[in-house]
Design a protein around this motif. Structure first.
Motif, PDB file in Angstrom:
ATOM      1  N   VAL A   1      14.202   1.044  31.808  1.00 14.31           N
ATOM      2  CA  VAL A   1      15.028   2.041  31.040  1.00 14.31           C
ATOM      3  C   VAL A   1      16.446   1.279  31.255  1.00 14.31           C
ATOM      4  N   SER A   2      16.784   0.831  32.448  1.00 13.20           N
ATOM      5  CA  SER A   2      17.883   0.050  32.637  1.00 13.20           C
ATOM      6  C   SER A   2      18.158  -1.199  32.225  1.00 13.20           C
ATOM      7  N   GLU A   3      17.106  -1.572  31.655  1.00 17.39           N
ATOM      8  CA  GLU A   3      17.322  -3.289  31.278  1.00 17.39           C
ATOM      9  C   GLU A   3      18.393  -3.424  30.015  1.00 17.39           C
ATOM     10  N   TYR A   4      18.439  -2.587  29.086  1.00 21.89           N
ATOM     11  CA  TYR A   4      19.628  -3.067  27.758  1.00 21.89           C
ATOM     12  C   TYR A   4      20.621  -2.538  28.426  1.00 21.89           C
ATOM     13  N   PRO A   5      20.818  -1.284  29.257  1.00 18.67           N
ATOM     14  CA  PRO A   5      22.120  -1.124  29.606  1.00 18.67           C
ATOM     15  C   PRO A   5      22.823  -2.150  30.500  1.00 18.67           C
TER      16      PRO A   5
ATOM     17  N   ALA B   1      17.814   3.739  23.269  1.00 11.69           N
ATOM     18  CA  ALA B   1      16.718   4.133  22.932  1.00 11.69           C
ATOM     19  C   ALA B   1      16.528   3.769  21.515  1.00 11.69           C
ATOM     20  N   PHE B   2      17.700   3.944  20.589  1.00 12.17           N
ATOM     21  CA  PHE B   2      17.763   3.581  19.314  1.00 12.17           C
ATOM     22  C   PHE B   2      17.446   1.880  19.268  1.00 12.17           C
ATOM     23  N   LEU B   3      17.983   1.234  20.180  1.00 11.78           N
ATOM     24  CA  LEU B   3      18.065  -0.261  20.116  1.00 11.78           C
ATOM     25  C   LEU B   3      16.511  -0.597  20.414  1.00 11.78           C
ATOM     26  N   ILE B   4      15.798   0.101  21.314  1.00 13.32           N
ATOM     27  CA  ILE B   4      14.420  -0.307  21.775  1.00 13.32           C
ATOM     28  C   ILE B   4      13.485  -0.146  20.493  1.00 13.32           C
ATOM     29  N   HIS B   5      13.591   1.194  19.901  1.00 13.50           N
ATOM     30  CA  HIS B   5      12.919   1.186  18.705  1.00 13.50           C
ATOM     31  C   HIS B   5      13.221   0.493  17.407  1.00 13.50           C
ATOM     32  N   ASP B   6      14.256   0.406  17.263  1.00 13.62           N
ATOM     33  CA  ASP B   6      14.898  -0.489  16.006  1.00 13.62           C
ATOM     34  C   ASP B   6      14.358  -2.051  16.224  1.00 13.62           C
TER      35      ASP B   6
END
Length: 341
Positions: A37-41, A80-85
């Motif tokens: 969960v912390s990866e992209y941030p 969350a949008f980034l992960i799913h997109d």
């Protein structure tokens, strides 16, 4: 406000929001969940959405502490949008590194995206204690509206690709962009920032037109960077939109102006799936878009939208335009069309 000051304020607000976001992520639990969960941030990013929320809050009389929870909420939804997109688009790179699904698999990434959404919902629920039931409910309604627009916009875009829709014009693109980008990138952060600052439930739409124009300018510049940006700064694969068959304003312009033979070749390219397309075909299309000056034409449209955002923002802010955060908000339109990442 100069570009340097805009960048400094973006970084200030990004650090504030991301630090609070990371502090709220559980530190224990199953493997391949909270740590991801912390990866992209943790990767570099602009922090635009959190900054818009916090700046709108301060410009309308609030404090960073009042707006922080709303800013963290929008950042969680964004990630969350980034992960799913990235999964939907089969993207390979995000913020200078491999996408989450590329490194850990689709199943893991989907679950992490769902957990990120849950953490955003928990942030929304916390507003009841901090701001009272009335404002907390309005924040929930605003979030519901943002999610509806965003998902509808995403459905429009993936539908165009799935059905190989090619009879599009600029207005079609702008309608998609309003829903997919402008609502969650700009309009929603401004509305929630104003709401928590003022506590007034019927006066939060004053920056809507500013947010619509700003979001469209942001998206067009993103489309341009995908074709002519520097990977080291852009952080995503160059020409990824072409591999994915995305109907950007740039591609729509080319479809309108190209020769009959070029159109037939383009339609054949778009009929294929990403895995069926070849690097040679992508290079050909990339070269044609540049030869027809489609990228620069789109950038001119982005600059016009940025100018409109500045005008609408000054009108909406009134005296608050002269505050530090008002100047920041008015400096953002130029920033979004001149940025390199």
């Amino acid at each position: 406000m100069t570009g340097g000051h805009v960048t400094e304020m973006l970084e200030r607000y990004r650090v504030l929001a991301i630090d609070a976001l990371l502090a709220g992520v559980p530190s224990d639990g199953p493997h391949y969940l909270y740590d991801l969960v912390s990866e992209y941030p943790r990767r570099w990013g602009k922090g635009l959405r959190a900054a818009l929320c916090l700046a709108a809050c301060r410009a309308f009389g609030g404090t960073p502490s009042v707006g922080l929870n709303a800013a963290v909420t929008v950042e969680l939804f964004h990630n969350a949008f980034l992960i799913h997109d990235d999964i939907q688009d089969e993207s390979e790179q995000r913020r200078g590194a491999q996408t989450l699904h590329g490194e850990y698999g689709v199943g893991v990434a989907l679950n992490v995206g769902n957990m990120t959404n849950l953490l955003a919902l928990q942030r929304l629920a916390a507003n009841r204690r901090a701001l009272g039931s009335g404002i907390a409910w309005r924040l929930f309604e605003e979030t519901q509206l943002m999610l509806r627009h965003s998902l509808e916009g995403q459905a429009i875009e993936v539908g165009w690709i799935r059905d190989n829709v090619c009879d599009l014009d600029a207005d079609d693109y702008y309608r998609m962009c309003l829903k997919k980008t402008s609502w969650y990138t700009c309009i929603y952060p401004c509305r929630t920032g104003i709401l928590v600052a003022t506590g007034q439930q019927d006066a939060i739409d004053v920056l809507d037109r500013y947010g619509w124009y700003l979001g469209a300018a942001f998206q067009i510049q993103d489309d341009a960077l995908n074709l002519v940006g520097d990977f080291a700064r852009y952080g995503k694969e160059i020409a990824g939109d072409l591999w994915e068959g995305k109907r950007t304003l740039i591609l729509i312009d080319f479809m309108r102006r190209c020769t009959g033979d070029e159109r037939e070749r383009l339609l054949e390219f778009l009929r294929r799936t990403r895995t069926q397309r070849t690097a040679a075909e992508v290079r050909w299309l990339h070269g044609r878009l540049l030869a027809y000056d489609c990228v620069e034409s789109a950038r001119r449209s982005a600059r016009d939208l940025a100018a409109a955002a500045h005008r609408e923002g000054r009108r909406a802010l009134g005296p608050a335009a002269e505050t530090e955060d008002g100047r920041f908000l008015l400096g953002l339109p130029e920033y979004v069309v001149e940025r390199s990442r």
